[in-house]
Design an enzyme around this catalytic site. Structure first.
Site, PDB file in Angstrom:
ATOM      1  N   GLY B  43       0.812  -1.207   0.000  1.00 46.48           N
ATOM      2  CA  GLY B  43       0.000   0.000   0.000  1.00 46.48           C
ATOM      3  C   GLY B  43       0.849   1.261   0.000  1.00 46.48           C
ATOM      4  CG  LEU B  45      -0.991   1.780  -3.792  1.00 46.31           C
ATOM      5  CD1 LEU B  45      -2.222   1.428  -4.641  1.00 46.31           C
ATOM      6  CD2 LEU B  45       0.020   0.651  -3.834  1.00 46.31           C
ATOM      7  CG  HIS B  49       3.066   0.882  -5.566  1.00 51.05           C
ATOM      8  ND1 HIS B  49       3.356   1.940  -4.740  1.00 51.05           N
ATOM      9  CD2 HIS B  49       3.572  -0.218  -4.957  1.00 51.05           C
ATOM     10  CE1 HIS B  49       3.998   1.489  -3.661  1.00 51.05           C
ATOM     11  NE2 HIS B  49       4.146   0.183  -3.772  1.00 51.05           N
ATOM     12  N   GLY B 163       8.516  -4.705  -8.642  1.00 56.97           N
ATOM     13  CA  GLY B 163       9.282  -3.574  -9.162  1.00 56.97           C
ATOM     14  C   GLY B 163      10.787  -3.839  -9.109  1.00 56.97           C
ATOM     15  CD  GLN B 164      15.615  -4.329 -11.487  1.00 54.93           C
ATOM     16  OE1 GLN B 164      14.978  -5.351 -11.704  1.00 54.93           O
ATOM     17  NE2 GLN B 164      16.872  -4.362 -11.054  1.00 54.93           N
ATOM     18  CB  SER B 202       5.677   3.621   0.512  1.00 54.18           C
ATOM     19  OG  SER B 202       5.043   2.980  -0.575  1.00 54.18           O
TER      20      SER B 202
END
Lengths: 300, 300
Positions: B43, B45, B49, B163-164, B202
């Site tokens: 979350g 985001l 994301h 994600g990278q 985040s």
């Protein structure tokens, strides 16, 4: 014309993960609401395995068995290399039981190029893997949880069947399935015994004549505890365990050594002092030279 | 009549494993050949994301995201309690991206009554979990592998998207999927950056103004190494790492401390001395007080 004795067809033998998946997918596509059962084994099948398969056939529309001697559950000093692998005989037996497909992967297929004991991804059921059999074989339940997890990802059965003979293994797998939210349900099938009470095991083939003669000792001794539990309402684990130890001391011989005997909660495997309404697991291991006889009964 | 600005509907919110499974099963029953994509998140985001979700929407017929702050990947001294959880805002963003369903389980639903850090079943990708981020956060990748494994068992997607930005996490999950024969394929989506180069995270919300101003330093310093790699064909990791360290020493301030910088094989994560044709992962962590900025680029 009299009918000739029927020869059961061999089940479909699947060697690669890809073939195994395609086989299940084909069945599921045609039978979207059918139940698939899975019986993982290390082969060298005996009546205990076949009882498990029979139960799976009763409860499921399609039954897959696997024959795979899992290197991750053998320590370096154990019997991985000499463990019996009578694959043709096993295939015939599974065919007679009506098993639909048998997964017989190579070690490479399951573990790739990795050393199964030390490398790659491992699954560990913390809190249930270090006591009882895990105290004697510290690598064992990590190896079991890892391979069962892999096999469940490959076969994706509705039901997985294990034997009560390996009681701690069943507790470990039940907890792994629950913790990891694996969409398969565990069924545990009761131990099948020889006429003299010895639990069937592929490793019984290692016993020489003298060892075989004394091998039922552990089960007989546990029967002493069961008698006290049922008929004399004995609930103290100390009294019950002493009864097992006394029986083995009195009836054993120079071949026998009690490795451990323990009474534990059937779910948490915590040692219990007094057995409550929920019952308890009585389990132990008897050494006959280098051969270990393990067995268990539920006191309930 | 002019059309009013469209308000995207919120995605279906699923709280229990049972609901989540029923939702996927209903879709699969109607669309047996469709592709299901899954985007696990904690979350809070951001555009990183949402780029992942956009890619999942392009490649899949049905996209499930999850919002779950995983306690097993936070040590006791870390930011689990204060980690942002703006669930309503996240749901709106996912709705705007056309996500079909969002799994928002409680900790109890995923871990039961167990202490996620210490109890229950854990998955560990041996050999890939102890170096780089794993050296700083020894619990971290066990927590990641365990929760991703659980979520994959629940959602059973065809594709999982990561994600990278968290490069080692992607390597760990790729190997876990391969080792465990999990029937989902990993897609890794490239890092999204702020205009000044700072990788979106985040945790950037924790930065004060002074920290935020200097936060792109790590990425800028890695750019120095990339420049040497591409334009001067430099292949010595010592030279490349020295360039990063020098840049940070010269351009950092009293707030900045390079925690580590490393060049590793992109698959095995072994440290490499000279970068070969297969390229390498340049990754590091910059401390800004108690806040860690992590980033990476592929040299290839």
């Amino acid at each position: 014309m009299s009918s000739s004795p029927s020869i059961a067809p061999l089940p479909t033998k699947l060697v690669s993960i890809k073939e195994m998946r395609a086989n299940i997918a084909a069945f599921r596509r045609k039978n979207p609401d059918a139940a698939v059962g899975f019986v993982p084994t290390m082969g060298a099948l005996h009546a205990g395995h076949l009882t498990i398969v029979t139960q799976a056939k009763i409860e499921c529309d399609y039954v897959v068995a696997s024959l795979f001697v899992n290197p991750a559950q053998f320590a370096a000093n154990e019997d991985y290399d000499i463990y019996p692998r009578p694959i043709e005989e096993d295939m015939k037996l599974l065919g007679q039981e009506g098993v639909d497909a048998v997964f017989v992967p190579t070690t490479q297929e399951i573990y790739g190029d990795k050393n199964a004991l030390e490398e790659g991804t491992a699954v560990e059921v913390r809190g249930l893997s270090h006591q009882l059999e895990g105290a004697i074989r510290p690598h064992f339940f990590r190896g079991v949880a890892t391979v069962v997890s892999k096999l469940l990802n490959i076969v994706q059965p509705d039901f997985i069947y294990l034997g009560q003979k390996d009681a701690q293994q069943a507790v470990v797998v039940r907890n792994m399935i629950k913790d990891m939210h694996i969409p398969s349900e565990l069924r545990v099938i009761q131990t099948v015994r020889e006429k003299d009470g010895l639990a069937m095991s592929s490793r019984n083939a290692y016993l020489n004549e003298a060892q075989r003669a004394i091998a039922p000792l552990l089960y007989q001794a546990m029967g002493e505890a069961l008698r006290l539990y049922v008929h004399e309402k004995e609930r103290s684990t100390k009294v019950l365990l002493d009864a097992v130890k006394d029986y083995i001391r009195e009836n054993g011989n120079e071949l026998t050594e009690l490795q451990y005997i323990s009474i534990n909660d059937t779910e948490s495997l915590y040692e219990v002092e007094t057995i409550g309404k929920q019952g308890a697991l009585l389990s132990g291991a008897l050494l006959l030279g280098e051969i270990r006889i393990i067995d268990n009964i539920i006191l309930r």
